[in-house]
Scaffold this motif. Structure first.
Motif: not given
Lengths: 321, 328
Positions: A214, A258, A261, B211, B255
């Motif tokens: 990320g 991540a 979804s 996450h 992200e």
């Protein structure tokens, strides 16, 4: 213009069990004013690469071929004195633990004056420069901060001070090795934004090492994906993240929770282990763990261009128009 | 359903400062929550918010100054070390530093069977070593290795093997995947999840990787300066955070998508000191939504749709900070 250019770099370590081939044919460029990210799992050679660039390989390590070109020098051929002159003023570093960069018994102001010892400035000019950069990294009350000691600052502030010190001499290249790993999400984001801002201000290039995909996606212009001491893929961040060409890069991206979804209880993983680098397979290094393995993978892989500036070391990768 | 772990109004106080100006600070300032069998409860928050202190207080490694901790209906706070020992059999702890929590002089085989020796459980050590190592995905050859010969992921697995050796009913895991690569992180979390399903384990997981929380936890609590600012069902909180701090934390999550638009709620970076807790709502110094009332009155904890929220003005789904909207 290219600030740092690495060509076919090979690094070996001599160990009891024989020579360990830690980096094999590593090539990539860090262009001027760009942030290049290096991703890969632990043990993929990220730290060895930095140490090779800085001339700080352990005693049992040696460069066995290839070059590291920086400002007209081949760093693999420079002596310790010449390397020392480059480290700091021209190539600066920030590491994961800011306390490793800060002396606990010397005030921040004195440490920052010491960094400028060859600048020829007067004491008050040096201090003024220190205050200016501390303000840039948003240390509150920067003037008073000079008299304070590292332990008086919080973890996030210490890392920002370390960044300020690294950039004080306006180096051409900043090497940042996992600088945000020890920070929490909110501080991590603040630090990345700050780093980007300073990089644009100073106009330096950054080599940013992280295993946090990320952070790489957010900060970097280009990405180099490493696996077991080889560059398996490189390209712009968009090319690699949106359209990975090497199966390892693709799997690594899939593994990041991540990227899912939908909520899944079972997270994806890459089965198998990194190969023993003392007995490097001749063919594709990722083949034993790859689910797309084919006969072509038995041979040594070369880098195939997929698009302008996008390369993958995989026989099965196809060029994209 | 009766809760396995019940924490009520727990407080932990530390004494700090030089002798003449000694003061008390509250590392944990009154938190309450339940964990049911088979449930995964996540604690999130910045470092220094009291997550680890809370975990240590539950496990009796840290004395508490108020409140109570009950396990299976029995009070366990304030037990003596001797009386606590049998509790540690059913309630195990995974510490933050994977290598640092393993004795460097013991082999992996000795390390994974150490819990049996400590609790005087007589088993076939050889067979147990094999069983436990297989369970965590290491082969038997690892039994003769020392901790320094392990990678971070392998050391973590040894930590898991030790934590599950005595078939506990609750595992408290402090940052179980910190510093691990994404694929190894997936393996460790899958392993814990598999054990939870097969053995009906309850888990308390401390992490700042949101996450991870999203995928593995059932319920979560967000900590700020030693208090819970929001507690509730994970999916609900991720869908629509009600406390501004939760919203900021979730929006700060980097992200891995270079094209993603980042609607970030940025907070002033400086966390108030525990020595000088802000008056009123403790988050008001950093809250983009704060009003006069927030700096005056501490908000009560209110129940709303099975969530507990400590805020005067809980957010509507999708709310954006007022200041950010004013500046283009």
């Amino acid at each position: 213009m290219t600030v740092l250019s690495i060509t076919d770099l090979n690094v070996f370590f001599s160990t009891e069990g024989g020579d360990l081939h830690a980096l094999r044919d590593v090539s990539f460029d860090v262009p001027e004013r760009r942030i290049v990210g290096i991703v890969g799992e632990s043990g993929c050679g990220k730290s060895t690469l930095i140490n090779a660039i800085l001339g700080l390989l352990a005693d049992n390590g040696r460069v066995g071929g290839g070059g590291i070109h920086f400002e007209g020098h081949d760093l693999t051929r420079l002596g310790p004195k010449e390397m020392q002159a480059l480290r700091g003023p021209r190539i600066a570093t920030v590491f994961q633990d800011p306390m490793g960069a800060l002396n606990p018994v010397v005030s921040v102001g004195a440490q920052m004056r010491n960094i400028q010892y060859r600048s020829g400035l007067s004491r008050s000019e040096k201090d003024a420069k220190s205050v200016a950069i501390l303000q840039k990294v948003r240390i509150p009350d920067a003037g008073a901060a000079l008299a304070r000691y590292p332990h008086e600052f919080s973890g996030g502030m210490k890392q920002r001070i370390a960044i300020a010190m690294a950039l004080l001499m306006e180096p051409a290249l900043l090497i940042a090795d996992e600088p945000t790993t020890a920070l929490d999400a909110t501080l991590e984001v603040a630090t990345i934004e700050l780093l980007k801002e300073l990089q644009q201000d100073i106009g330096c290039s950054v080599l940013f090492i992280s295993h946090h995909l990320g952070v790489i996606a957010e900060l970097c212009d280009d990405v180099v994906v490493m696996y077991a001491g080889e560059v398996v893929e490189r390209g712009t961040t968009r090319q690699v993240f949106n359209n990975p060409g090497h199966p390892y890069a693709a799997r690594l991206l899939e593994c990041d929770p991540a990227r899912q979804s939908e909520r899944v209880r079972l997270l994806p993983t890459i089965p198998g282990e990194i190969p023993d680098l003392r007995h490097r397979p001749e063919g594709c290094i990722f083949a034993p763990r790859c689910d797309r393995r084919a006969p072509a993978c038995e041979a040594r892989q070369s880098e195939l261009p997929l698009q302008t500036g996008h390369m993958a070391r995989c026989a099965l990768a196809e060029a994209r128009s | 359903m009766t809760a396995l772990l019940e924490v009520r109004d727990l407080e932990v106080t530390f004494r700090v400062g030089p002798m003449l100006s000694r003061r008390d600070i509250k590392g944990v300032a009154g938190v309450s929550f339940d964990v049911s069998p088979g449930e995964t409860f996540a604690l999130v928050g910045e470092s220094g918010s009291g997550k680890t202190t809370l975990a240590r207080a539950i496990n009796g490694l840290q004395g508490i100054s108020a409140g109570s901790v009950s396990f299976d209906g029995q009070r366990i706070d304030g037990l003596s070390t001797g009386a606590m020992k049998p509790m540690r059999k059913v309630m195990s702890m995974m510490f933050q530093d994977p290598v640092g929590s393993l004795s460097p002089r013991m082999t992996v085989g000795d390390l994974v069977t150490e819990p049996f020796r400590i609790h005087g459980v007589s088993v076939d050590f050889r067979a147990e070593t094999e069983r436990l190592l297989n369970l965590v995905g290491l082969n038997e050859t690892f039994a003769d290795r020392f901790p320094h010969q392990l990678s971070g992921g392998q050391a973590r697995r040894v930590g898991v093997a030790r934590a599950i050796a005595l078939n506990p009913r609750l595992i408290i895991a402090d940052e179980p995947t910190a510093g691990l690569d994404v694929s190894v992180q997936g393996e460790v979390l899958n392993l814990l999840n598999d054990l939870r399903e097969r053995l009906g384990l309850a888990m308390v997981i401390i992490t700042h990787n949101l996450h991870v929380v999203h995928h593995i936890a059932d319920r979560m609590a967000v900590m700020y300066l030693g208090r819970f600012v929001e507690t509730g069902d994970c999916e609900q909180i991720f869908d629509a955070p009600a406390h501004p701090y939760t919203a900021a934390l979730l929006s700060a999550n980097p992200e891995p998508d270079p094209d993603k638009a980042r609607n970030r709620i940025s907070l002033p970076a400086e966390v108030p000191s525990l020595l000088a807790r802000p008056k009123g709502c403790e988050f008001h110094t950093r809250c983009p939504w704060a009003s006069d009332r927030c700096s005056r009155d501490a908000p009560p904890v209110v129940d709303k749709d099975a969530r507990k929220i400590a805020c005067h003005y809980p957010l509507q789904p999708g709310a954006r900070p007022p200041v950010a909207e004013a500046t283009p």
